[in-house]
Design a protein around this motif. Sequence first.
Motif, PDB file in Angstrom:
ATOM      1  N   ASP A 112       0.824  -1.213   0.000  1.00 21.82           N
ATOM      2  CA  ASP A 112       0.000   0.000   0.000  1.00 21.82           C
ATOM      3  C   ASP A 112       0.866   1.275   0.000  1.00 21.82           C
ATOM      4  O   ASP A 112       0.673   2.187   0.825  1.00 21.82           O
ATOM      5  N   GLU A 113       1.849   1.284  -0.890  1.00 19.13           N
ATOM      6  CA  GLU A 113       2.759   2.428  -1.064  1.00 19.13           C
ATOM      7  C   GLU A 113       3.613   2.704   0.172  1.00 19.13           C
ATOM      8  O   GLU A 113       4.189   3.786   0.304  1.00 19.13           O
ATOM      9  N   THR A 114       3.674   1.721   1.054  1.00 23.08           N
ATOM     10  CA  THR A 114       4.521   1.855   2.247  1.00 23.08           C
ATOM     11  C   THR A 114       5.558   0.753   2.232  1.00 23.08           C
ATOM     12  O   THR A 114       5.238  -0.425   2.002  1.00 23.08           O
ATOM     13  N   THR A 115       6.813   1.109   2.485  1.00 21.70           N
ATOM     14  CA  THR A 115       7.901   0.129   2.518  1.00 21.70           C
ATOM     15  C   THR A 115       8.060  -0.400   3.945  1.00 21.70           C
ATOM     16  O   THR A 115       8.209   0.380   4.890  1.00 21.70           O
ATOM     17  N   HIS A 116       8.027  -1.711   4.054  1.00 20.16           N
ATOM     18  CA  HIS A 116       8.182  -2.361   5.361  1.00 20.16           C
ATOM     19  C   HIS A 116       9.528  -3.086   5.380  1.00 20.16           C
ATOM     20  O   HIS A 116       9.728  -4.057   4.640  1.00 20.16           O
ATOM     21  N   GLU A 117      10.417  -2.612   6.195  1.00 23.05           N
ATOM     22  CA  GLU A 117      11.780  -3.147   6.242  1.00 23.05           C
ATOM     23  C   GLU A 117      11.921  -4.322   7.223  1.00 23.05           C
ATOM     24  O   GLU A 117      12.517  -5.340   6.901  1.00 23.05           O
ATOM     25  N   THR A 118      11.407  -4.162   8.411  1.00 21.11           N
ATOM     26  CA  THR A 118      11.616  -5.159   9.468  1.00 21.11           C
ATOM     27  C   THR A 118      10.506  -6.207   9.458  1.00 21.11           C
ATOM     28  O   THR A 118       9.401  -5.978   8.936  1.00 21.11           O
ATOM     29  N   ASP A 119      10.819  -7.346  10.069  1.00 20.12           N
ATOM     30  CA  ASP A 119       9.806  -8.407  10.176  1.00 20.12           C
ATOM     31  C   ASP A 119       8.638  -7.967  11.053  1.00 20.12           C
ATOM     32  O   ASP A 119       7.493  -8.367  10.819  1.00 20.12           O
ATOM     33  N   ASP A 120       8.913  -7.157  12.074  1.00 16.04           N
ATOM     34  CA  ASP A 120       7.832  -6.650  12.916  1.00 16.04           C
ATOM     35  C   ASP A 120       6.834  -5.847  12.084  1.00 16.04           C
ATOM     36  O   ASP A 120       5.605  -5.975  12.248  1.00 16.04           O
ATOM     37  N   GLU A 121       7.351  -5.010  11.181  1.00 14.74           N
ATOM     38  CA  GLU A 121       6.481  -4.206  10.326  1.00 14.74           C
ATOM     39  C   GLU A 121       5.699  -5.101   9.354  1.00 14.74           C
ATOM     40  O   GLU A 121       4.503  -4.875   9.109  1.00 14.74           O
ATOM     41  N   LYS A 122       6.367  -6.110   8.813  1.00 11.58           N
ATOM     42  CA  LYS A 122       5.709  -7.013   7.861  1.00 11.58           C
ATOM     43  C   LYS A 122       4.601  -7.808   8.542  1.00 11.58           C
ATOM     44  O   LYS A 122       3.498  -7.958   7.998  1.00 11.58           O
ATOM     45  N   VAL A 123       4.868  -8.319   9.745  1.00 10.65           N
ATOM     46  CA  VAL A 123       3.862  -9.093  10.474  1.00 10.65           C
ATOM     47  C   VAL A 123       2.670  -8.206  10.835  1.00 10.65           C
ATOM     48  O   VAL A 123       1.508  -8.611  10.727  1.00 10.65           O
ATOM     49  N   ALA A 124       2.949  -6.958  11.250  1.00 15.26           N
ATOM     50  CA  ALA A 124       1.869  -6.024  11.580  1.00 15.26           C
ATOM     51  C   ALA A 124       0.988  -5.766  10.362  1.00 15.26           C
ATOM     52  O   ALA A 124      -0.254  -5.695  10.469  1.00 15.26           O
ATOM     53  N   ALA A 125       1.616  -5.653   9.181  1.00 14.57           N
ATOM     54  CA  ALA A 125       0.861  -5.424   7.944  1.00 14.57           C
ATOM     55  C   ALA A 125       0.010  -6.646   7.605  1.00 14.57           C
ATOM     56  O   ALA A 125      -1.141  -6.511   7.159  1.00 14.57           O
ATOM     57  N   ILE A 126       0.582  -7.845   7.818  1.00 14.37           N
ATOM     58  CA  ILE A 126      -0.162  -9.079   7.534  1.00 14.37           C
ATOM     59  C   ILE A 126      -1.358  -9.206   8.468  1.00 14.37           C
ATOM     60  O   ILE A 126      -2.481  -9.511   8.035  1.00 14.37           O
ATOM     61  N   PHE A 127      -1.149  -8.938   9.757  1.00 13.27           N
ATOM     62  CA  PHE A 127      -2.248  -9.009  10.714  1.00 13.27           C
ATOM     63  C   PHE A 127      -3.326  -7.973  10.392  1.00 13.27           C
ATOM     64  O   PHE A 127      -4.523  -8.229  10.592  1.00 13.27           O
ATOM     65  N   SER A 128      -2.910  -6.838   9.895  1.00  9.22           N
ATOM     66  CA  SER A 128      -3.872  -5.808   9.522  1.00  9.22           C
ATOM     67  C   SER A 128      -4.745  -6.286   8.371  1.00  9.22           C
ATOM     68  O   SER A 128      -5.958  -6.028   8.343  1.00  9.22           O
ATOM     69  N   LYS A 129      -4.141  -6.984   7.410  1.00  7.31           N
ATOM     70  CA  LYS A 129      -4.886  -7.474   6.248  1.00  7.31           C
ATOM     71  C   LYS A 129      -5.901  -8.549   6.631  1.00  7.31           C
ATOM     72  O   LYS A 129      -6.911  -8.716   5.933  1.00  7.31           O
ATOM     73  N   ILE A 130      -5.668  -9.264   7.716  1.00  6.27           N
ATOM     74  CA  ILE A 130      -6.616 -10.302   8.136  1.00  6.27           C
ATOM     75  C   ILE A 130      -7.479  -9.804   9.300  1.00  6.27           C
ATOM     76  O   ILE A 130      -8.065 -10.613  10.047  1.00  6.27           O
ATOM     77  N   GLU A 131      -7.526  -8.488   9.455  1.00  8.58           N
ATOM     78  CA  GLU A 131      -8.385  -7.838  10.449  1.00  8.58           C
ATOM     79  C   GLU A 131      -8.034  -8.241  11.882  1.00  8.58           C
ATOM     80  O   GLU A 131      -8.908  -8.443  12.723  1.00  8.58           O
ATOM     81  N   GLN A 132      -6.741  -8.366  12.144  1.00  9.07           N
ATOM     82  CA  GLN A 132      -6.258  -8.679  13.491  1.00  9.07           C
ATOM     83  C   GLN A 132      -5.164  -7.683  13.886  1.00  9.07           C
ATOM     84  O   GLN A 132      -4.170  -8.040  14.515  1.00  9.07           O
ATOM     85  N   ALA A 133      -5.368  -6.433  13.528  1.00  9.44           N
ATOM     86  CA  ALA A 133      -4.335  -5.420  13.731  1.00  9.44           C
ATOM     87  C   ALA A 133      -4.061  -5.138  15.204  1.00  9.44           C
ATOM     88  O   ALA A 133      -2.982  -4.639  15.564  1.00  9.44           O
ATOM     89  N   ASP A 134      -5.023  -5.433  16.079  1.00 13.14           N
ATOM     90  CA  ASP A 134      -4.843  -5.128  17.493  1.00 13.14           C
ATOM     91  C   ASP A 134      -4.008  -6.165  18.239  1.00 13.14           C
ATOM     92  O   ASP A 134      -3.689  -5.977  19.413  1.00 13.14           O
ATOM     93  N   ILE A 135      -3.644  -7.254  17.567  1.00 12.11           N
ATOM     94  CA  ILE A 135      -2.856  -8.314  18.221  1.00 12.11           C
ATOM     95  C   ILE A 135      -1.401  -7.875  18.337  1.00 12.11           C
ATOM     96  O   ILE A 135      -0.780  -7.445  17.365  1.00 12.11           O
ATOM     97  N   GLN A 136      -0.865  -8.012  19.544  1.00  7.87           N
ATOM     98  CA  GLN A 136       0.531  -7.678  19.804  1.00  7.87           C
ATOM     99  C   GLN A 136       1.300  -8.980  20.115  1.00  7.87           C
ATOM    100  O   GLN A 136       1.149  -9.541  21.199  1.00  7.87           O
ATOM    101  N   PRO A 137       2.108  -9.487  19.167  1.00  2.51           N
ATOM    102  CA  PRO A 137       2.845 -10.731  19.407  1.00  2.51           C
ATOM    103  C   PRO A 137       3.831 -10.583  20.569  1.00  2.51           C
ATOM    104  O   PRO A 137       4.378  -9.504  20.813  1.00  2.51           O
ATOM    105  N   VAL A 138       4.055 -11.697  21.243  1.00  2.00           N
ATOM    106  CA  VAL A 138       5.072 -11.723  22.303  1.00  2.00           C
ATOM    107  C   VAL A 138       6.456 -11.707  21.689  1.00  2.00           C
ATOM    108  O   VAL A 138       7.373 -11.040  22.186  1.00  2.00           O
TER     109      VAL A 138
END
Length: 231
Positions: A112-138
């Motif tokens: 979505d025109e945003t560059t995600h460098e770290t795995d944390d950013e990539k996982v957050a984007a993936i969770f957002s796409k599956i409507e689970q953006a509020d989940i904070q992994p341990v």
Amino acid sequence: MPSLEAVRKMSQSEKNKLSKADLIQALDAVLGQESQQFAMISEKLDAIYGELASMHKKYEDMSDKQKSLARENEFLRNAVLQQQKFLESIDAEKRASNVIILGVPEDAMQIDETTHETDDEKVAAIFSKIEQADIQPVSIVRLGKNAPSNPKKGRPIKIVLSSQNIRPQILGNSNKLKDSGDAFKKIYIKKDVHPHVRKEFRRLRDVEKKTRKNDQKTSTRMSVMSMSQGA
């Protein structure tokens, strides 16, 4: 009195001249010799029977030992199986709050025109796409020591969640990634299972693919034969 050997060498006429006493003594000698031979045979038979009895006893002892070893092996096998089940249950309990994300590239992702460098950013984007953006992994960690030579083919990512109750939500919505754009089409979210379980799943999938392929070949061959017969 002539000896037994001498009597054996006599002609019939000479034997007829022997006295009754000579014949009795010769017969006693024959019987005595046969008695000695019988005693020797009996002694040898006793020795053979003794050896057979000893061999039978050894066989019984070996059979008892084998039965004892079989019982011990069965006990140990059951103990190992029980221990394995116990360890597997502990392992499954530990993995129950984990998910594995496959297909996430090692290098940066353009989402979505945003560059995600770290795995944390990539996982957050993936969770957002599956409507689970509020989940904070341990924790978020790549599996495997070395990054692949092709950064687009990333190592699996293990996500440790704060609760086992969260995983069903993520897995249930993971199919939404298929409709989330090209960046997510090759990304899959799976349960975290023991490597032996993954290996068995892989084997079953291979068997299913091979069976399906063979069925297709058989169907095609039958169709060709049917067409040939119709012509």
